[in-house]
Design a protein around this motif. Sequence first.
Motif, PDB file in Angstrom:
ATOM      1  N   LEU A 168      -1.824  -3.392  -8.863  1.00 24.48           N
ATOM      2  CA  LEU A 168      -0.907  -3.320  -7.739  1.00 24.48           C
ATOM      3  C   LEU A 168      -0.407  -4.729  -7.451  1.00 24.48           C
ATOM      4  O   LEU A 168      -1.200  -5.642  -7.235  1.00 24.48           O
ATOM      5  N   GLY A 169       0.905  -4.898  -7.471  1.00 25.48           N
ATOM      6  CA  GLY A 169       1.480  -6.225  -7.279  1.00 25.48           C
ATOM      7  C   GLY A 169       1.744  -6.508  -5.815  1.00 25.48           C
ATOM      8  O   GLY A 169       2.573  -5.853  -5.189  1.00 25.48           O
ATOM      9  N   ALA A 170       1.050  -7.498  -5.259  1.00 26.90           N
ATOM     10  CA  ALA A 170       1.213  -7.827  -3.845  1.00 26.90           C
ATOM     11  C   ALA A 170       2.259  -8.914  -3.681  1.00 26.90           C
ATOM     12  O   ALA A 170       2.334  -9.828  -4.489  1.00 26.90           O
ATOM     13  N   GLY A 171       3.038  -8.816  -2.640  1.00 26.08           N
ATOM     14  CA  GLY A 171       3.981  -9.878  -2.317  1.00 26.08           C
ATOM     15  C   GLY A 171       5.415  -9.409  -2.396  1.00 26.08           C
ATOM     16  O   GLY A 171       5.725  -8.365  -2.955  1.00 26.08           O
ATOM     17  N   GLY A 172       6.295 -10.214  -1.792  1.00 27.51           N
ATOM     18  CA  GLY A 172       7.709  -9.906  -1.820  1.00 27.51           C
ATOM     19  C   GLY A 172       8.372 -10.591  -2.994  1.00 27.51           C
ATOM     20  O   GLY A 172       7.745 -11.371  -3.712  1.00 27.51           O
ATOM     21  N   SER A 173       9.657 -10.297  -3.188  1.00 31.36           N
ATOM     22  CA  SER A 173      10.337 -10.872  -4.342  1.00 31.36           C
ATOM     23  C   SER A 173      10.868 -12.268  -4.057  1.00 31.36           C
ATOM     24  O   SER A 173      11.187 -13.006  -4.982  1.00 31.36           O
ATOM     25  N   ALA A 174      10.944 -12.651  -2.783  1.00 28.36           N
ATOM     26  CA  ALA A 174      11.421 -14.001  -2.470  1.00 28.36           C
ATOM     27  C   ALA A 174      10.261 -14.988  -2.517  1.00 28.36           C
ATOM     28  O   ALA A 174       9.123 -14.625  -2.231  1.00 28.36           O
TER      29      ALA A 174
ATOM     30  N   GLY B 180      -1.489   0.621 -15.673  1.00 26.96           N
ATOM     31  CA  GLY B 180      -0.178   0.856 -15.091  1.00 26.96           C
ATOM     32  C   GLY B 180       0.138  -0.208 -14.057  1.00 26.96           C
ATOM     33  O   GLY B 180      -0.684  -1.073 -13.751  1.00 26.96           O
ATOM     34  N   TYR B 181       1.345  -0.129 -13.500  1.00 27.54           N
ATOM     35  CA  TYR B 181       1.720  -1.101 -12.479  1.00 27.54           C
ATOM     36  C   TYR B 181       2.468  -0.393 -11.359  1.00 27.54           C
ATOM     37  O   TYR B 181       3.277   0.507 -11.594  1.00 27.54           O
ATOM     38  N   ALA B 182       2.198  -0.808 -10.134  1.00 26.89           N
ATOM     39  CA  ALA B 182       2.976  -0.319  -8.996  1.00 26.89           C
ATOM     40  C   ALA B 182       3.036  -1.431  -7.966  1.00 26.89           C
ATOM     41  O   ALA B 182       2.088  -2.210  -7.835  1.00 26.89           O
ATOM     42  N   PRO B 183       4.151  -1.554  -7.246  1.00 26.16           N
ATOM     43  CA  PRO B 183       4.192  -2.528  -6.157  1.00 26.16           C
ATOM     44  C   PRO B 183       3.286  -2.070  -5.026  1.00 26.16           C
ATOM     45  O   PRO B 183       3.127  -0.865  -4.803  1.00 26.16           O
ATOM     46  N   LEU B 184       2.705  -3.025  -4.316  1.00 29.36           N
ATOM     47  CA  LEU B 184       1.674  -2.699  -3.329  1.00 29.36           C
ATOM     48  C   LEU B 184       2.207  -1.889  -2.150  1.00 29.36           C
ATOM     49  O   LEU B 184       1.504  -1.085  -1.575  1.00 29.36           O
ATOM     50  N   GLY B 185       3.485  -2.115  -1.789  1.00 31.91           N
ATOM     51  CA  GLY B 185       3.963  -1.520  -0.541  1.00 31.91           C
ATOM     52  C   GLY B 185       4.311  -0.039  -0.634  1.00 31.91           C
ATOM     53  O   GLY B 185       4.486   0.621   0.381  1.00 31.91           O
ATOM     54  N   ASP B 186       4.392   0.493  -1.835  1.00 32.46           N
ATOM     55  CA  ASP B 186       5.011   1.803  -2.023  1.00 32.46           C
ATOM     56  C   ASP B 186       3.954   2.854  -2.319  1.00 32.46           C
ATOM     57  O   ASP B 186       3.552   3.047  -3.466  1.00 32.46           O
ATOM     58  N   ILE B 187       3.508   3.563  -1.281  1.00 33.01           N
ATOM     59  CA  ILE B 187       2.370   4.472  -1.462  1.00 33.01           C
ATOM     60  C   ILE B 187       2.716   5.625  -2.399  1.00 33.01           C
ATOM     61  O   ILE B 187       1.874   6.077  -3.177  1.00 33.01           O
ATOM     62  N   ALA B 188       3.972   6.074  -2.373  1.00 30.76           N
ATOM     63  CA  ALA B 188       4.348   7.195  -3.244  1.00 30.76           C
ATOM     64  C   ALA B 188       4.247   6.780  -4.715  1.00 30.76           C
ATOM     65  O   ALA B 188       3.678   7.496  -5.541  1.00 30.76           O
TER      66      ALA B 188
END
Lengths: 333, 342
Positions: free
Chosen positions: A178-184, A261-269
Amino acid sequence: MRWLRNRGMVFWLVAAAFVFAALAAFGPRLARDRDVRTLFFVVDLTRSMTARDYGTTDAPRSRLDEAKRMVTEIVRRLPCGSKVGLGVFTERRSFPLIEPVETCRNFAPFTEAVSRLDWRMAWEGDSRIVRGLASAQTIAEDFDSDLVFITDGQEAPPVPTAGRRSAGNPDTTAGLILGAGGSALVPIPKYDDRGNPDGFYSLRDIASGALVSIVPPDAERSGTEHPRNNPVGNLASTSNEHLTSVKADYLREIGGEAGLGYAPLGDIAEIEEQIEGHTSAHRLASTVDLSPIFGALALLSLFSAYAWNGLVPWRRSPAAPLPLNTSRERLSS
Amino acid sequence: MPALAFDHPVLLLALPFALLPLVVSVLRRSPHPNIAAAVPDRPSRLLSIALPILGLLALACLILALAGLHRTDQVVFREGRGAHLMILIDRSSSMESTFANRRPDGAEESKANAARRLLTDFIERRAHDRVGVAMFSTAPLQAVPLTDRHEIVKSAIATMDFPGLAQTNVGRGLALAAGAFGSETAAASRAILLVSDGAGVISREVQAQLRDTIGRRPVNLYWLFLRTDGAKGIFDVPASGEHDTPQTRPERHLHLFLQTLGVPYRAFEADSPDAVREAIAEIDRLEARPLAYEEEVPRLDLERYAYLGAAIALALLVLAKSFETPFVERARTLPPLRRSGA
């Protein structure tokens, strides 16, 4: 018998609603198998995880706060019988704190343990993600579980420009990153010896910590680098390693190597989808609650009862008192 | 305000339909619009208010139940006899060797292994304790907060099978454990069980912090020292001429420091698994007082109660409906109505 015959449709609908509601209240159950998972959460506790790029400008939250929130949320959504474990990552290795335990019985202490995670538990400042991931995979394999590795992909010291070691053993464990953090890009908070906030990391801090290996291959020829006196070359003018954003591509890449696998941290779905796809489920015999079905039937019956009275057109001929005309005239006079 | 939540909140959109009974009567409709002819007595007036309300209640309860009404973060009070016990485990790498300071082989188990096994037994015997687990090595790590769910405590202790970290930063570990007792532990017995095979120098700041924390909320301290063969013991006074400083004899000086804290403190020196078992049995005997505490439960389903409420309302409606008399299909001519005032 006559009493029964004289009950109207509405009576029977209300009676049916009562029977269904009573059935729902006493909770009939049906045996059915259920998919449960064993997840071993490993949370990155390195300094870049304290960067605050979640939440609003008024109430910013750090990546670590978001990670804790999401772990709790994922655990809340797992069906009873699933198991979850907890570990932390810093420096070069992951360290287990809790072996996987059943989620529902241990929900309160587990989520409280998650909420107590703190960057101060990190025993070193380094962040070697590939090695930490490998050690997390070893532990997850020992636990016979799947891995959920939460990190922002910020390597410290920076990854050598000459290349990094590749992430290994794709066959032994499944799981996801799970990737934590924003893109900026945001600055990384710095803390002093006693753990008090002390501004942000500057490029000078990064360069002094990275005495080897982040020099571009051609630096020696360009004359800006000297192995002893200026080992990092003119890094200051070219690098932004002191800032951090989620390194999604990098994490996808090492996830691919490690079979995760990979998923961004903020997106529970998205996370749930990735968990579905990248972790193995065990079948567990369990029961399914039938009360929603009976509840729905009760609601339908009761609603029909009112609808019958309110909406069905009046069809019965009025009861006819025998000398109708005379009585009506008399009444009206 | 209890924290209420729903599994399927979209179903709440159906709630306005619960107002239906206020518009439509559940009673039998009559072709004779002669309700005005009936004398409006008190029971029938009450009934004409009660029946729509019962219908409304039944519909609303059913919709709420179907939407999956439940309470979250609820607090339940429990009571037990025992202690609030923080187990503080040394996870330095030396715990992986045996009491004879060898790599564990088939015959002899490592110190970590022995400690894990005996601590797990200990937890199993202490059914009513609230137990937490903290670990320390280079940094202190909180594993499990105080809880009565021993399953998770045992699974935290079970991680002792994994390789430890480098150093023995016992001071910060103790500070973490001492700070783990919340206000809910005020009335009951609190204890820290330190399990380690060594000690480190505690810096002045950490010493002051420990004195402060423990002074505010005293705890009973137990130190289970797993002594390796050949290592200096806690109680050995150095011979004259030997150095007696925290750097050379950290174990002895930790013992001296803990004695000065002004709280009940006992040290057990165990150089074999059997000695560890005896020490743990002694602690088991010492720590038993009644305690009351609260714990959050994750979720309490209220659906069942909502269904029950609907069933009760519906039962009353059915009762009302069953007292309905059938319409008179063939009535006799009523006697002419005369106005009394005419």
